[in-house]
Every structure is written in structure tokens, then in C-alpha cells.
Design an enzyme around this catalytic site. Structure first.
Site, PDB file in Angstrom:
ATOM      1  N   GLU A   1      16.659 -23.524  -7.382  1.00 55.44           N
ATOM      2  CA  GLU A   1      16.221 -22.128  -7.461  1.00 55.44           C
ATOM      3  C   GLU A   1      17.396 -21.219  -7.857  1.00 55.44           C
ATOM      4  OE1 GLU A   1      13.599 -20.658  -7.734  1.00 55.44           O
ATOM      5  OE2 GLU A   1      13.971 -18.584  -7.167  1.00 55.44           O
TER       6      GLU A   1
ATOM      7  N   ASN B   1      -1.426   1.794   6.171  1.00 54.42           N
ATOM      8  CA  ASN B   1      -0.550   0.736   5.642  1.00 54.42           C
ATOM      9  C   ASN B   1      -0.183  -0.165   6.808  1.00 54.42           C
ATOM     10  OD1 ASN B   1      -0.536   2.088   3.255  1.00 54.42           O
ATOM     11  ND2 ASN B   1       1.656   2.557   3.254  1.00 54.42           N
ATOM     12  N   GLY B   2      -0.050  -1.470   6.557  1.00 57.99           N
ATOM     13  CA  GLY B   2       0.369  -2.391   7.611  1.00 57.99           C
ATOM     14  C   GLY B   2      -0.740  -3.356   7.966  1.00 57.99           C
TER      15      GLY B   2
ATOM     16  N   CYS C   1       0.837  -1.204   0.000  1.00 61.56           N
ATOM     17  CA  CYS C   1       0.000   0.000   0.000  1.00 61.56           C
ATOM     18  C   CYS C   1       0.871   1.253   0.000  1.00 61.56           C
ATOM     19  CB  CYS C   1      -0.863   0.036   1.246  1.00 61.56           C
ATOM     20  SG  CYS C   1      -1.901  -1.405   1.428  1.00 61.56           S
TER      21      CYS C   1
ATOM     22  N   LYS D   1      17.176 -18.892 -11.158  1.00 68.05           N
ATOM     23  CA  LYS D   1      17.342 -17.435 -11.104  1.00 68.05           C
ATOM     24  C   LYS D   1      18.481 -17.018 -12.024  1.00 68.05           C
ATOM     25  CE  LYS D   1      14.734 -16.506  -9.614  1.00 68.05           C
ATOM     26  NZ  LYS D   1      13.402 -16.700  -9.091  1.00 68.05           N
TER      27      LYS D   1
ATOM     28  N   GLU E   1      17.587 -17.425 -15.779  1.00 65.77           N
ATOM     29  CA  GLU E   1      16.472 -16.540 -16.130  1.00 65.77           C
ATOM     30  C   GLU E   1      16.932 -15.115 -16.435  1.00 65.77           C
ATOM     31  OE1 GLU E   1      13.904 -16.147 -12.753  1.00 65.77           O
ATOM     32  OE2 GLU E   1      12.177 -15.585 -13.956  1.00 65.77           O
TER      33      GLU E   1
ATOM     34  N   LYS F   1       5.692 -12.105 -16.039  1.00 63.30           N
ATOM     35  CA  LYS F   1       5.541 -12.226 -14.589  1.00 63.30           C
ATOM     36  C   LYS F   1       4.446 -13.230 -14.247  1.00 63.30           C
ATOM     37  CE  LYS F   1       6.454 -11.152 -10.333  1.00 63.30           C
ATOM     38  NZ  LYS F   1       7.674 -11.780  -9.797  1.00 63.30           N
TER      39      LYS F   1
ATOM     40  N   ARG G   1       4.575   0.554  -6.589  1.00 59.05           N
ATOM     41  CA  ARG G   1       4.520  -0.392  -5.471  1.00 59.05           C
ATOM     42  C   ARG G   1       3.497  -1.488  -5.714  1.00 59.05           C
ATOM     43  NH1 ARG G   1       6.217   2.497  -0.427  1.00 59.05           N
ATOM     44  NH2 ARG G   1       4.805   1.187   0.738  1.00 59.05           N
TER      45      ARG G   1
ATOM     46  N   HIS H   1      25.830 -39.481 -11.900  1.00 61.86           N
ATOM     47  CA  HIS H   1      24.973 -40.291 -12.781  1.00 61.86           C
ATOM     48  C   HIS H   1      24.782 -39.630 -14.138  1.00 61.86           C
ATOM     49  CE1 HIS H   1      24.211 -43.032  -9.512  1.00 61.86           C
ATOM     50  NE2 HIS H   1      23.923 -41.995  -8.730  1.00 61.86           N
TER      51      HIS H   1
ATOM     52  N   TRP I   1      -3.035  -2.407  -1.512  1.00 58.23           N
ATOM     53  CA  TRP I   1      -2.655  -3.763  -1.939  1.00 58.23           C
ATOM     54  C   TRP I   1      -3.303  -4.677  -0.908  1.00 58.23           C
ATOM     55  CZ3 TRP I   1      -0.461  -6.795  -5.523  1.00 58.23           C
ATOM     56  CH2 TRP I   1       0.029  -8.046  -5.127  1.00 58.23           C
TER      57      TRP I   1
END
Ligand code: M6R
Length: 601
Positions: free
Chosen positions: A474, A101-102, A2, A478, A481, A596, A28, A497, A75
Site C-alpha cells: 500500500e 449528523n452522526g 453529512c 500510494k 500513484e 476515483k 463533503r 529472489h 451521506w
């Protein structure tokens, strides 16, 4: 995440200043926006969706008092995106408007209390308790400033708040664990969650600290802490307006990597019963213990699913992670007591939605573990658990992966009812320490040096065992990508192997080795295998084993538990990928060919 903007002293430009501030906060991420004008009367306009919807609505509205106002981009965390859940929120009589916010942790208790007193709520949000609490204090005869502080004192949790009260030419603000900054420019004063909101007007700012309040009046502002005024220093920020969408970082990805400590705190907030030594998660109240758990997910989220499946198996619950794209057309056997968990940051990934729908048709209960309140996965599943990472703009998932791992720890403990209070207590304390440790990794990382030394390899391999295996996968994802270089992640034991044939002196190997158990020792055996073939080895380690002896470079992480060590190692690998891509001048936030949110199968 937010955003808040407020301004006073801008005269007839108030509306445009607030709209410009909200525009500056768009980066944001948000799902609705709203504005309250204060002064003699309080008037609110708010709309779900794009800021443009709010602007169009305001064109049909009078300019009101025109001298002060507050605005918000929301948000969602409590309640789906909608006009009624958007901020500002008002009391019943329309005298008070508040943006927040929060997360207010005790909002349910406050809502219950206010309901008993006859208050009717008009939104699903935690934030709406605030204007009602302020109104209660005004009714009790308190002047607005005292009414505001008395209301804020009732709140537990994180908040950046701005409020306007009928008849008052002032903006009331407060901060706890959620940023708030004042901007000063002669007679005009601003308040915002983030400097970019008002940077085109002033670079002179005053940062509020936790527990501080501020009152903005025409031509002056005061900050106080409880009852006493606080001397504040006006600082001048060096940013240019162009830099600020990224808060001074070169890329959203780097900004989001650095947001991880905050995101992880946010994920845990209000979900830990420290005293009882357990996790308490409202969203999961109705969830019964399953006989078996199947995870369905794609990409980075699949790596989070692999991690969680291992935790469940360790706790004696049969669990398996599946690639959603494979599962949808060939699901695993399901009983009515199987829980199928879709791990999906966006909640909109087509493959994951198909897998969840297939599981549901076959009689399984489903749960969405997602970042987006009101997303398709959250709406369609029987249960939803939110990871609360805030919006992620970079295509590469970073803070959402870390938040998924923390939320999955919470889910696993909730499903297994813990192996014992003591173990849960130690997990709670490890997760509590994690944000600080992530910060330590961010502050001290030597990833840029490692990239300088080893970044020109022909291919890059990542290995790990146990919980370090999904981290290796991961790390490689990353890396490939955003750098477009060839990178692969392997279970360390699989090297011999097949993949070992690829290993040469030009293939740096990142070995994730945490702890010093049998698994760590076996991975060290694999490190020796690649080392003897001339490959440079970069150990990502907490220093408990002697892997450093066989490594050409070390990326250190703090000593902690196996579960949290894997998360810290991942942060080092995020930085390796970022710095390599930076050196290669890649389009880091928007890698070629990738999106995305992948909404096609
Ligand atoms: O929104 P989701 O978590 O369902 O997305 C799944 C993948 O597309 C995603 O994790 C992708 O692999 C990441 N962008 C990689 O960084």
C-alpha cells in the site's frame, strides 16, 4: 459526511442563505439534501440526489415564514439514499423538523419504544427517532426548549442536531462527538457542522463542545450545558472562503489523512459490546460461519483484503485474497459454505462487481465491505458491512483503507466467533486506542524531514512481512500513484529472489518492521542486505526490535498490537507519499490517468 446549516435573522434571504450553505457543504459528499423552514409553521422540502433537485423543487414552493430554517446534506449510513430517508425528518403531526449528523446507537430500542406507543416511521434512518421524541415531550406539556433537551438526553451515540418547532422563532441545537459551530453576525445567527457553510457571511464563530446545547433566537444566542448557561468566547477564523472546502488543508488527501481518527471511531461506534467482550454488528446478524473465505478486491482494497486473509488464516479459517480482475475469469473452487467478500470503498468497481457476480452464480454467499450505502455491491450481495469512513474526495484512498482494516478486524472476529473473550477484549481495547495513536502519528510524524533527505531517489522500495507486507504494498501504491515516481512494494523475503538487483545507493528502502518476533528479525536480515548495497534505509517501526541500528532514518509509531501497528505504519507511509508529491508539485487529489471510481473492466 453529512452537513448541517441553519440560520435565523436573515429575513427574506433565508432560503438563499440555506441553499448557499448547502452548496458550500457539497465538498463533503452527499446523496440527498433538504431544508425545513421554521417559525409559525414548519415546512420541509427534501430531494434525493444533487442540490439542484432541491433548488428546482423550492422554486415551485412558497417562501413560508422566511425568517429561519435548517438544511442538511445527507451521506447515507442507515437506509439507502432516497427522498424519504433525506433530512429534515418530522414528527407525525408536522410540528417538529430535525437534521442530524452522526449515529444514534440506541435508535433501534427507541424506535421499538415509539412504535409501541403508536408512532409510524416514514424512513429507515436512525435520525427519525429525534423529532418523534421531541413531539412526545411537547405532548407531555413541556415548552419547546425543555422538550428538545429532554429528547436529546434519551440519545446514545454521536450527534450534531438542529431542530425547529412550530410556533417558535428559534433553532434548537445540541452536540455530542459530531462538530457544530455557531456563526454570529449582528442580528443574523448561523449554525453549521462546518465553518465553510456560512463563511461568506461571518468569520466570528462559537464552537460547541460535547454535551452543550444552544438556542438561536433573532438577534441572540445562548449556550448551556444541562441546565446552566455556559460563557462562550467568540473566535474569529482566519480562513478565506476559497480554502474552506478543504477545511484549511492544501489538499483533500491531506484532510482525509487527518480525518482518520474520526473515521476509525465512527467505524467502531455501536459495534462493540464492551461488557460481553465481543463485537455486535446488526448487519451481520444473519451471517453464518463459513468453511472458507475468499476476498476479491482491487488496488488499495486488495491490500486490505490481504491483511484480512492473513487474520483469518491465523484464526484457522482457510482464506485467500484475490485480485478481482483475475478472479472474475478464473475463480477459485467454491463450496456453498464459502463466503466471498468484495472489499470495495466505492461499491462500484467493475472488476470487483464481476468477481462477486461470478461467485454468486457459482453458489457462494457474498458480502460487500464498502463505504457507500446503497452502492451496487451493497445491493447485490447477500450481506453488506459498512466501513463508515465518510466520503473520500481524493483519488488516493487513505481514510477508507484504514477504516477497511478496522471493519475487517470486526468481520474476522465475528466470523471466527473469536479465539476467546480475553483475546477479543484485548483487540477491542487496541482498536479503541487506535484513533488516539493515529493522532499521535499525525502530530509527531517526521515524514516531511525524511522526504527532504531521501526524496530525490531514482526509485523507492517498500518491504514488510506478515501484516506489514500489505502495508508495504500500500505504501508503494500510494507513493507511485501521486508522485509518479517509480515505487514497488515487496514481501521482504522476496528481495533476494530478484528485486535486490535493482537496489543501489539511489533507491531508498522503506522497511516496515513492527514487533520483535521471528518475522521482524527476518526483515531486519533483509534490511542488512539492502544496507550493505548502499541503499538508504528508512525504518517504520514501533521501536520493539533493533532495526533502528541499521536504518538511516526512523519513522516512529506507538507500541501496540501487531494488527494495529500495521495500521499506524501505513499512516506514516501515507504522509511520505503526500509530502513527496507536494514537493514535486503534483496534482495530488487528481493524479493523472486515474479515477476515483473505476467502473470499467
Ligand atoms: O472503490 P474500490 O475500493 O473498489 O477501488 C479499488 C481501487 O480502484 C482503489 O483502491 C485504488 O487503488 C485507490 N484509488 C488507490 O489509492
Amino acid at each position: 459526511m453529512c452537513g448541517i446549516i441553519g440560520c435565523i435573522g436573515r429575513g427574506g434571504d433565508t432560503k438563499e442563505t440555506l441553499l448557499a450553505g448547502l452548496k458550500n457543504l457539497e465538498y463533503r459528499g452527499y446523496d440527498s439534501a433538504g431544508i425545513a423552514f421554521g417559525g409559525e409553521t414548519v415546512t420541509v422540502e427534501k430531494r434525493e440526489g444533487e442540490l439542484e433537485n432541491l433548488r428546482r423543487q423550492l422554486e415551485t414552493t412558497e417562501a413560508f415564514d422566511g425568517s429561519l430554517g435548517i438544511g442538511h446534506t445527507r451521506w447515507s449510513t442507515h437506509g439507502p439514499p432516497s427522498d424519504r430517508n433525506s433530512h429534515p425528518h418530522m414528527d407525525e403531526a408536522g410540528r417538529v423538523a430535525v437534521v442530524h449528523n452522526g449515529i444514534i446507537e440506541n435508535y433501534q430500542a427507541l424506535r421499538d419504544e415509539l412504535r409501541v406507543e403508536g408512532v409510524e416511521f416514514t424512513s429507515d434512518t436512525d435520525s427519525e427517532v429525534v423529532p418523534h421524541l421531541i413531539a412526545r415531550q411537547l405532548d407531555a406539556g413541556k415548552p419547546p426548549e425543555e422538550a428538545f433537551t429532554a429528547a436529546v438526553e434519551r440519545l446514545d451515540g454521536s450527534y450534531a442536531l438542529a431542530a425547529v418547532v412550530e410556533g417558535e422563532h428559534a433553532i434548537f441545537t445540541a452536540r455530542n462527538d459530531s462538530p457544530l459551530v455557531i456563526g454570529v453576525d449582528g442580528d443574523a445567527t448561523f449554525v453549521a457542522s462546518d465553518v465553510p457553510a456560512f463563511l461568506e457571511y461571518t468569520r466570528d464563530v462559537v464552537y460547541l463542545e460535547n454535551g452543550e446545547y444552544a438556542v438561536l433566537r433573532p438577534g441572540n444566542w445562548t449556550v448551556f450545558d444541562g441546565a446552566s448557561p455556559v460563557e462562550k468566547v467568540v473566535k474569529t477564523v482566519e480562513w478565506s472562503p476559497e480554502q474552506t472546502g478543504k477545511s484549511g488543508y492544501d489538499h483533500f488527501m491531506l484532510k482525509e489523512i487527518h480525518e482518520q481518527p474520526t473515521a476509525l471511531r465512527q467505524c467502531l461506534r455501536g459495534r462493540v459490546d464492551e461488557f460481553g467482550g465481543r463485537f455486535s454488528v446488526d448487519e451481520l446478524d444473519e451471517l453464518e460461519r463459513p468453511d472458507a473465505v475468499q476476498f476479491v478486491a482491487c488496488g488499495t482494497s486488495y491490500h486490505a483484503a490481504l491483511y484480512a486473509a492473513e487474520l483469518l488464516r491465523d484464526a484457522g479459517v482457510p482464506a485467500q485474497a484475490y485480485l478481482a480482475s483475475e478472479y472474475a475469469l478464473g475463480p477459485a473452487p467454491i463450496t456453498p459454505d464459502t463466503l466471498v467478500v468484495g472489499v470495495t470503498q466505492s461499491g462500484e468497481t467493475a472488476d470487483t462487481l464481476s468477481a462477486l457476480r461470478e461467485a454468486s452464480v457459482r453458489g457462494a454467499r457474498t458480502l460487500a465491505l464498502t463505504n457507500v450505502v446503497g452502492s451496487t455491491a451493497a445491493r447485490e450481495c447477500d450481506h453488506a458491512l459498512y466501513i463508515r469512513a465518510g466520503p473520500e474526495i481524493g483519488v488516493a484512498a487513505t481514510k477508507t483503507f484504514s477504516s477497511q482494516l478496522v471493519a475487517l478486524n470486526v468481520l474476522v472476529e465475528r466470523l471466527t466467533a473469536a479465539t476467546g473473550v480475553e483475546q477479543t477484549r484485548s483487540l477491542i481495547s487496541a482498536l479503541r486506542e487506535l484513533p488516539e495513536q493515529v493522532q499521535q502519528v499525525l502530530d509527531d510524524s517526521k515524514a516531511a524531514d525524511v522526504v527532504d533527505e531521501f526524496g530525490d531517489g531514482n526509485a523507492f522500495f517498500f518491504i514488510g512481512r506478515g501484516l506489514d507486507f500489505p502495508v508495504a504494498l500500500e505504501g508503494a501504491l500510494k507513493f507511485k500513484e501521486i508522485t509518479y515516481e517509480h515505487a514497488e512494494g515487496f514481501a521482504a523475503g522476496e528481495l533476494k529472489h530478484g528485486p535486490l538487483a535493482l537496489v543501489t545507493e539511489n533507491t531508498p528502502v522503506f522497511a516496515v518492521v513492527t514487533g520483535d518476533d521471528e518475522r521482524a528479525q527476518k526483515t531486519i536480515g533483509n534490511v542488512k542486505e539492502v544496507e550493505s548495497r548502499g541503499a538508504p534505509v528508512i525504518a517504520v517501526t514501533d521501536g520493539q526490535s533493533d532495526v533502528e541500528r541499521y536504518a538511516d532514518a526512523v519513522l516512529e509509531i506507538p507500541r501496540t498490537t501487531a494488527r494495529t501497528a500495521a495500521m499506524l505504519a501505513n499512516v506514516q507511509l501515507q504522509l511520505v507519499a503526500y509530502h513527496t508529491a507536494y514537493e514535486l508539485d503534483r496534482t495530488i487529489d487528481k493524479p493523472r490517468n486515474l479515477a476515483k471510481s473505476v467502473t470499467v473492466e
